[in-house]
Design an enzyme around this catalytic site. Structure first.
Site, PDB file in Angstrom:
ATOM      1  N   HIS A  83     -34.612   2.556  -3.113  1.00  0.00           N
ATOM      2  CA  HIS A  83     -35.020   1.170  -2.584  1.00  0.00           C
ATOM      3  C   HIS A  83     -33.833   0.084  -2.584  1.00  0.00           C
ATOM      4  CE1 HIS A  83     -37.717  -2.507  -2.439  1.00  0.00           C
ATOM      5  NE2 HIS A  83     -36.746  -3.016  -3.134  1.00  0.00           N
ATOM      6  N   GLU A  84     -32.980   0.338  -3.696  1.00  0.00           N
ATOM      7  CA  GLU A  84     -31.658  -0.524  -3.938  1.00  0.00           C
ATOM      8  C   GLU A  84     -30.895  -0.145  -2.724  1.00  0.00           C
ATOM      9  OE1 GLU A  84     -32.163  -3.129  -5.260  1.00  0.00           O
ATOM     10  OE2 GLU A  84     -34.027  -2.593  -6.643  1.00  0.00           O
ATOM     11  N   HIS A  87     -31.753  -1.736   0.355  1.00  0.00           N
ATOM     12  CA  HIS A  87     -31.259  -3.146   0.476  1.00  0.00           C
ATOM     13  C   HIS A  87     -29.721  -3.039   0.862  1.00  0.00           C
ATOM     14  CE1 HIS A  87     -34.216  -5.874  -1.168  1.00  0.00           C
ATOM     15  NE2 HIS A  87     -34.600  -4.934  -1.967  1.00  0.00           N
ATOM     16  N   GLU A 114     -38.650  -6.750   1.312  1.00  0.00           N
ATOM     17  CA  GLU A 114     -38.965  -5.565   0.300  1.00  0.00           C
ATOM     18  C   GLU A 114     -39.887  -4.522   0.739  1.00  0.00           C
ATOM     19  OE1 GLU A 114     -38.353  -5.444  -3.052  1.00  0.00           O
ATOM     20  OE2 GLU A 114     -36.752  -7.023  -2.301  1.00  0.00           O
TER      21      GLU A 114
END
Length: 287
Positions: A83-84, A87, A114
């Site tokens: 997930h990061e 980003h 998100e």
């Protein structure tokens, strides 16, 4: 990158497609899907594991650091890392970032970002070839959901959302398990009675709403039978909305350890509009 006249829903769909593309390209370039291998594509970014309280992780682009909560289970850590990384990929795509800021703002923009990073995380962790293979072998079923979660070594919820996004048939997926019965405020009652409920749910793009987490499974439903017998149950039954209303559907309930992976294939004549109507009455959430 996108059509300037695109509406926010269309913009979100286009953005998800671009995020999956970025994530797939990244996943193909790294040697594996363990934490060390995933970081190989970001040689200038440092990975730190540390206690982070209620937070799962964070990406600090200014200091080129990804922080992961050392207190959560390894499965969650790996999803958070993906997930990061997503980003970082999003921040590196100026066109996508610009389009998002043009189409959304404030809290809605943060929610969309998100959502996109969750989409990217799933695309990094679940090879597209594996997901397609599961659909081809088992169809849009509870078994496909269980097999995808196991073979990709990801959580059931990660497999669920990925499978839903790639299913063309009018299907609602769910993961069900026995938990403490909820109070009126939606929280579990310590020491209270246990019941079989929906823990997570998502629907194919053509079905606008899905089952609300916490929805109880009525006695005698194929989901309950699958959990009790450990058998793979496939039969005509219904979607058990929280309101008590029942929508006819073909149910595929696949027992997997302490939980049941489920698909509800809606009848074409009932269509997605009725599913949306019933789920909206039921307090369902937009998938």
């Amino acid at each position: 990158m996108t059509d300037a006249l695109a509406t926010p829903p269309a913009m979100l769909a286009q953005s998800k497609a671009r995020m999956r593309e970025l994530a797939a390209e990244y996943a193909q370039a790294v040697p594996g899907r363990d934490a060390h291998s995933l970081m190989a594509g970001m040689p200038d970014v440092k990975l730190l594991f540390m206690p982070m309280g209620d937070r799962d992780g964070a990406y600090d682009p200014e200091h080129s650091v990804i922080m992961i909560n050392s207190s959560v289970r390894p499965e969650r850590q790996r999803f958070t890392l993906a997930h990061e990384i997503s980003h970082a990929l999003l921040l590196g795509d100026d066109d996508l970032l610009s389009d998002l800021h043009d189409a959304f703002e404030g809290e809605r923009l943060e929610q969309v970002i998100e959502t996109l990073c969750n989409t990217g995380a799933a695309a990094i962790l679940i090879p597209a070839e594996l997901m397609q293979d599961m659909l081809q072998r088992f169809g849009p079923t509870g078994r496909a959901l269980g097999e995808l979660s196991r073979r990709a070594d990801v959580s059931a919820s990660t497999a669920l959302y990925t499978l839903a996004e790639n299913t063309e048939a009018p299907v609602i997926y769910a993961v069900c398990a026995v938990t403490r019965a909820e109070r009126e405020d939606g929280t579990g009652a310590p020491g209270g009675p246990k019941e079989l409920t929906v823990r997570a749910s998502s629907a194919a793009p053509g079905v606008k709403y899905s089952l609300r987490p916490g929805t109880p499974i009525p006695p005698g439903h194929p989901i309950e039978i699958a959990l009790e017998t450990r058998l793979h149950i496939t039969e005509e039954s219904f979607v058990p909305f929280r309101s008590g209303r029942r929508m006819p559907a073909f149910v595929d309930a696949y027992a997997d350890r302490y939980r049941v992976m489920v698909s509800f294939q809606l009848r074409p004549d009932r269509g997605t509009s009725e599913a949306a109507s019933e789920s909206l009455k039921d307090g369902g959430v937009d998938a």
